[in-house]
Write a protein that holds these residues in place. Sequence first.
Motif, PDB file in Angstrom:
ATOM      1  N   LYS A 130       0.820  -1.211   0.000  1.00  0.00           N
ATOM      2  CA  LYS A 130       0.000   0.000   0.000  1.00  0.00           C
ATOM      3  C   LYS A 130       0.855   1.263   0.000  1.00  0.00           C
ATOM      4  CE  LYS A 130      -4.475  -1.013   1.782  1.00  0.00           C
ATOM      5  NZ  LYS A 130      -5.452  -0.696   2.793  1.00  0.00           N
ATOM      6  N   ARG A 131       1.896   1.283   0.797  1.00  0.00           N
ATOM      7  CA  ARG A 131       2.720   2.480   0.919  1.00  0.00           C
ATOM      8  C   ARG A 131       4.130   2.208   0.402  1.00  0.00           C
ATOM      9  NH1 ARG A 131      -0.072   6.133   3.604  1.00  0.00           N
ATOM     10  NH2 ARG A 131      -1.388   5.518   5.327  1.00  0.00           N
ATOM     11  N   ILE A 132       4.618   3.144  -0.363  1.00  0.00           N
ATOM     12  CA  ILE A 132       6.003   3.083  -0.806  1.00  0.00           C
ATOM     13  C   ILE A 132       6.785   3.970   0.149  1.00  0.00           C
ATOM     14  CG2 ILE A 132       7.603   3.692  -2.648  1.00  0.00           C
ATOM     15  CD1 ILE A 132       5.228   3.274  -4.601  1.00  0.00           C
ATOM     16  N   PHE A 133       7.848   3.449   0.694  1.00  0.00           N
ATOM     17  CA  PHE A 133       8.660   4.201   1.642  1.00  0.00           C
ATOM     18  C   PHE A 133       9.936   4.639   0.946  1.00  0.00           C
ATOM     19  CE2 PHE A 133      11.832   4.656   4.954  1.00  0.00           C
ATOM     20  CZ  PHE A 133      11.158   5.488   5.842  1.00  0.00           C
ATOM     21  N   LEU A 134      10.091   5.931   0.772  1.00  0.00           N
ATOM     22  CA  LEU A 134      11.274   6.475   0.123  1.00  0.00           C
ATOM     23  C   LEU A 134      12.151   7.125   1.182  1.00  0.00           C
ATOM     24  CD1 LEU A 134      12.622   7.177  -2.651  1.00  0.00           C
ATOM     25  CD2 LEU A 134      11.489   9.367  -2.446  1.00  0.00           C
ATOM     26  N   PRO A 135      13.360   6.628   1.387  1.00  0.00           N
ATOM     27  CA  PRO A 135      14.237   7.253   2.378  1.00  0.00           C
ATOM     28  C   PRO A 135      14.581   8.683   1.967  1.00  0.00           C
ATOM     29  CG  PRO A 135      15.185   5.200   1.551  1.00  0.00           C
ATOM     30  CD  PRO A 135      13.976   5.504   0.728  1.00  0.00           C
ATOM     31  N   ILE A 136      14.558   9.576   2.931  1.00  0.00           N
ATOM     32  CA  ILE A 136      14.845  10.981   2.639  1.00  0.00           C
ATOM     33  C   ILE A 136      15.897  11.522   3.595  1.00  0.00           C
ATOM     34  CG2 ILE A 136      12.556  11.457   1.704  1.00  0.00           C
ATOM     35  CD1 ILE A 136      11.892  12.838   4.414  1.00  0.00           C
TER      36      ILE A 136
ATOM     37  N   HIS B 187       4.793  12.386  -4.734  1.00  0.00           N
ATOM     38  CA  HIS B 187       3.575  12.236  -3.940  1.00  0.00           C
ATOM     39  C   HIS B 187       3.289  10.755  -3.721  1.00  0.00           C
ATOM     40  CE1 HIS B 187       1.653  16.434  -4.825  1.00  0.00           C
ATOM     41  NE2 HIS B 187       2.828  16.514  -4.244  1.00  0.00           N
ATOM     42  N   ARG B 188       2.698  10.445  -2.596  1.00  0.00           N
ATOM     43  CA  ARG B 188       2.289   9.089  -2.223  1.00  0.00           C
ATOM     44  C   ARG B 188       3.474   8.123  -2.083  1.00  0.00           C
ATOM     45  NH1 ARG B 188      -2.781   9.811  -1.495  1.00  0.00           N
ATOM     46  NH2 ARG B 188      -4.087  10.841  -2.996  1.00  0.00           N
ATOM     47  N   LYS B 189       4.615   8.678  -1.680  1.00  0.00           N
ATOM     48  CA  LYS B 189       5.796   7.842  -1.432  1.00  0.00           C
ATOM     49  C   LYS B 189       6.313   8.056  -0.017  1.00  0.00           C
ATOM     50  CE  LYS B 189       6.970   7.477  -6.237  1.00  0.00           C
ATOM     51  NZ  LYS B 189       7.794   7.900  -7.340  1.00  0.00           N
ATOM     52  N   SER B 190       5.447   8.512   0.869  1.00  0.00           N
ATOM     53  CA  SER B 190       5.708   8.734   2.296  1.00  0.00           C
ATOM     54  C   SER B 190       6.667   9.883   2.589  1.00  0.00           C
ATOM     55  CB  SER B 190       6.196   7.452   2.985  1.00  0.00           C
ATOM     56  OG  SER B 190       7.558   7.214   2.737  1.00  0.00           O
ATOM     57  N   VAL B 191       6.969  10.705   1.598  1.00  0.00           N
ATOM     58  CA  VAL B 191       7.861  11.847   1.824  1.00  0.00           C
ATOM     59  C   VAL B 191       7.187  12.846   2.763  1.00  0.00           C
ATOM     60  CG1 VAL B 191       9.072  13.778   0.737  1.00  0.00           C
ATOM     61  CG2 VAL B 191       9.061  11.534  -0.365  1.00  0.00           C
ATOM     62  N   GLY B 192       5.949  13.225   2.463  1.00  0.00           N
ATOM     63  CA  GLY B 192       5.219  14.159   3.313  1.00  0.00           C
ATOM     64  C   GLY B 192       5.038  13.620   4.719  1.00  0.00           C
ATOM     65  N   ARG B 193       4.744  12.341   4.832  1.00  0.00           N
ATOM     66  CA  ARG B 193       4.570  11.699   6.141  1.00  0.00           C
ATOM     67  C   ARG B 193       5.854  11.831   6.961  1.00  0.00           C
ATOM     68  NH1 ARG B 193       1.350   8.214   8.564  1.00  0.00           N
ATOM     69  NH2 ARG B 193      -0.006   8.097   6.749  1.00  0.00           N
ATOM     70  N   GLN B 194       6.992  11.569   6.340  1.00  0.00           N
ATOM     71  CA  GLN B 194       8.255  11.666   7.060  1.00  0.00           C
ATOM     72  C   GLN B 194       8.560  13.108   7.457  1.00  0.00           C
ATOM     73  OE1 GLN B 194      11.528   8.984   5.483  1.00  0.00           O
ATOM     74  NE2 GLN B 194      10.029   8.860   3.818  1.00  0.00           N
ATOM     75  N   MET B 195       8.153  14.059   6.613  1.00  0.00           N
ATOM     76  CA  MET B 195       8.359  15.473   6.941  1.00  0.00           C
ATOM     77  C   MET B 195       7.545  15.852   8.180  1.00  0.00           C
ATOM     78  SD  MET B 195       8.220  16.885   3.014  1.00  0.00           S
ATOM     79  CE  MET B 195       7.984  18.609   3.402  1.00  0.00           C
ATOM     80  N   VAL B 196       6.282  15.456   8.204  1.00  0.00           N
ATOM     81  CA  VAL B 196       5.426  15.769   9.351  1.00  0.00           C
ATOM     82  C   VAL B 196       5.945  15.061  10.607  1.00  0.00           C
ATOM     83  CG1 VAL B 196       3.101  15.490  10.308  1.00  0.00           C
ATOM     84  CG2 VAL B 196       3.394  16.333   7.983  1.00  0.00           C
ATOM     85  N   GLU B 197       6.433  13.850  10.458  1.00  0.00           N
ATOM     86  CA  GLU B 197       6.977  13.135  11.611  1.00  0.00           C
ATOM     87  C   GLU B 197       8.191  13.863  12.203  1.00  0.00           C
ATOM     88  OE1 GLU B 197       7.449   9.165  10.073  1.00  0.00           O
ATOM     89  OE2 GLU B 197       5.313   8.705  10.409  1.00  0.00           O
ATOM     90  N   LYS B 198       8.961  14.547  11.366  1.00  0.00           N
ATOM     91  CA  LYS B 198      10.068  15.382  11.868  1.00  0.00           C
ATOM     92  C   LYS B 198       9.512  16.498  12.741  1.00  0.00           C
ATOM     93  CE  LYS B 198      13.643  13.522   9.768  1.00  0.00           C
ATOM     94  NZ  LYS B 198      14.725  12.878  10.487  1.00  0.00           N
ATOM     95  N   LEU B 199       8.382  17.070  12.339  1.00  0.00           N
ATOM     96  CA  LEU B 199       7.752  18.114  13.158  1.00  0.00           C
ATOM     97  C   LEU B 199       7.193  17.525  14.447  1.00  0.00           C
ATOM     98  CD1 LEU B 199       5.851  20.240  10.484  1.00  0.00           C
ATOM     99  CD2 LEU B 199       7.964  20.819  11.677  1.00  0.00           C
ATOM    100  N   PHE B 200       6.594  16.345  14.367  1.00  0.00           N
ATOM    101  CA  PHE B 200       6.072  15.699  15.568  1.00  0.00           C
ATOM    102  C   PHE B 200       7.185  15.519  16.609  1.00  0.00           C
ATOM    103  CE2 PHE B 200       2.456  13.200  13.262  1.00  0.00           C
ATOM    104  CZ  PHE B 200       1.742  14.364  13.116  1.00  0.00           C
TER     105      PHE B 200
END
Length: 181
Positions: A28-34, A111-124
């Motif tokens: 379901k989710r593609i995880f792209l290391p950033i 988009h839809r490669k977990s980049v935004g998710r990882q960015m928000v997690e940095k803020l969390f």
Amino acid sequence: DASRFDACPRQFLFSRMKIMNQSPRPTKRIFLPILVRHMIRRDMADIDQIENALFCDLAWTQEEFVTCLRRPNTVGMTIENYDCETIGYMVYELHNRRIQLLNFAVDPGYHRKSVGRQMVEKLFAKLSHQRRTKIVAEVREGNLDALLFFRAMGFLAVALLKNEYEEYGLSDDTVIMEYHF
């Protein structure tokens, strides 16, 4: 032997997956290391391209980025893939009790490669019970992708500002979204 599947390469792929006990369905989710690092002036050309691709008439100019980043409590972060290509960025203000997200974007190709998710997690990770307890984002009502993304990240819509984009000729309102620690 791959030669017997020359007519249908997918058949070969699926047979290999079966052998390795893997599901032929994509995950379901593609995880792209950033890599997340502080924004520097050299990043502005790449950031400008992403900003214009996503926001067109509402895009920040390079001068607006620089002016904003000169403020003492404002932080700019550049997001790169491991090929050192800029694929996103975020600008936020640190306040005593909250983080105010000012600008947040991911290159459309990522988009839809977990980049935004990882960015928000940095803020969390910057939140704590003793200091900053929430993140606030203002999202244009017409930006459904952003509204759904932030909602999926746990943000809640808490207010609606009327006619915020009137000066740009848009009738969209602004949705205030908050995430509480």
